[in-house]
Scaffold this active site. Structure first.
Site, mmCIF file in Angstrom:
data_model
loop_
_atom_site.group_PDB
_atom_site.id
_atom_site.type_symbol
_atom_site.label_atom_id
_atom_site.label_comp_id
_atom_site.label_asym_id
_atom_site.label_seq_id
_atom_site.Cartn_x
_atom_site.Cartn_y
_atom_site.Cartn_z
ATOM 1 N N GLY A 164 45.836 41.028 37.943
ATOM 2 C CA GLY A 164 46.808 40.397 38.840
ATOM 3 C C GLY A 164 46.173 39.280 39.623
ATOM 4 O O GLY A 164 45.095 38.790 39.268
ATOM 5 N N ASN A 165 46.810 38.845 40.670
ATOM 6 C CA ASN A 165 46.233 37.810 41.540
ATOM 7 C C ASN A 165 46.721 38.015 42.967
ATOM 8 O O ASN A 165 47.524 38.905 43.234
ATOM 9 C CB ASN A 165 46.566 36.410 41.002
ATOM 10 C CG ASN A 165 48.051 36.141 40.984
ATOM 11 O OD1 ASN A 165 48.683 36.064 42.014
ATOM 12 N ND2 ASN A 165 48.607 36.022 39.777
ATOM 13 N N ARG A 166 46.230 37.197 43.868
ATOM 14 C CA ARG A 166 46.464 37.439 45.297
ATOM 15 C C ARG A 166 47.765 36.863 45.844
ATOM 16 O O ARG A 166 47.969 36.871 47.050
ATOM 17 C CB ARG A 166 45.294 36.863 46.109
ATOM 18 C CG ARG A 166 43.980 37.551 45.845
ATOM 19 C CD ARG A 166 42.922 37.005 46.781
ATOM 20 N NE ARG A 166 41.592 37.399 46.388
ATOM 21 C CZ ARG A 166 41.068 38.588 46.648
ATOM 22 N NH1 ARG A 166 41.748 39.485 47.317
ATOM 23 N NH2 ARG A 166 39.836 38.863 46.244
ATOM 24 N N SER A 167 48.623 36.361 44.997
ATOM 25 C CA SER A 167 49.885 35.814 45.503
ATOM 26 C C SER A 167 50.695 36.907 46.193
ATOM 27 O O SER A 167 50.801 38.029 45.697
ATOM 28 C CB SER A 167 50.697 35.237 44.343
ATOM 29 O OG SER A 167 52.017 34.983 44.764
ATOM 30 N N ALA A 180 52.819 32.655 40.900
ATOM 31 C CA ALA A 180 51.440 32.527 40.416
ATOM 32 C C ALA A 180 51.353 33.367 39.140
ATOM 33 O O ALA A 180 51.081 34.569 39.189
ATOM 34 C CB ALA A 180 50.461 33.020 41.473
#
Ligand code: CTP
Length: 220
Positions: free
Chosen positions: A26-29, A95
């Site tokens: 995943g990512n930090r969005s 994102a």
């Protein structure tokens, strides 16, 4: 416009790409910017379809906003594609993971050697794919998060993805980007004209972007 009420397609939040039943990439969005945009468009009287990746934020409320929750880039594309055909404005604030694990293990992956290789395969580029189908009366806005050569990279994304406007976030600006409640953006168009927004709350940035987009629609 297809009818009197503007219809806006918005993508927001991160995507989660599963690796096994308990893990994902995943990512930090957080989705904050996209959700603020959904509220700002609705406040301006537009109907909004918000296709959101896994965000901790509650669904934005109000009769004008429909939220569709998805996990992966492929699911986000599948949800956005039919909406894009009939929306007047597309805003890609998500994102999206560029790659996903080539294989999703059916069972939890057990620890074994000292190192582990993960094979990744490319995800669909939602904005670029839909951008190829954009009709002249439709208007697309993308986001670009850059750390170097910001203006050049943002301009390149605008061209590649057929955006009418690109909103550039620079990670070099303190208080801007992922997780913050504030954001500092620069908006660029194809003629390389740009508008700088001062550092302000994401809600205020969203209201400013909506004003700018609506003003552009009137002149196109
Ligand atoms: N985007 C998308 N689908 C993807 C990747 C990106 O719709 N698979 C959209 C984003 O929502 C954003 C824009 O494209 O509006 C730019 O995203 P970004 O991640 O900055 O662009 P990439 O094409 O992934 O470029 P790079 O990672 O090389 O900087």
């Amino acid at each position: 416009m297809l009818n009197d009420q503007l219809h806006v397609l918005l993508t927001a939040g991160p995507t989660y790409e599963p690796l096994d039943p308990v893990r994902f990439l995943g990512n930090r969005s957080t989705g904050k910017m996209g959700y603020a945009l959904a509220e700002a468009f609705a406040a301006a009287g537009a109907r909004v379809t918000l296709v959101s990746g896994p965000s901790q934020l509650p669904d934005p409320t109000g009769p004008l906003i429909r939220t569709v929750r998805v996990e992966t880039a492929a699911e986000m594309f599948a949800a956005a594609e039919p909406v894009a055909a009939e929306a007047d404005v597309w805003v890609f604030a998500a994102a999206v993971a560029d790659y996903r694990p080539a294989q999703v293990a059916a069972e939890k992956i057990k620890k074994s050697g000292e190192t582990m290789m993960l094979e990744l395969v490319k995800n669909v580029d939602i904005a670029a794919t839909l951008g190829q189908r954009k009709r002249p009366e439709q208007f697309a806005v993308g986001f670009a998060l850059e750390t170097t050569n910001e203006l050049a990279h943002a301009q390149d994304k605008l061209r590649r993805k057929n955006f009418d406007l690109v909103v550039l976030n620079s990670l070099r600006d303190a208080g801007a980007g992922f997780g913050h409640d504030t954001n500092q953006v620069t908006v660029l168009d194809a003629a390389n004209q740009f508008v700088n927004f001062t550092l302000q709350s994401k809600a205020d940035v969203a209201r400013g972007l909506v004003r700018l987009i609506l003003a552009r629609l009137k002149t196109t």
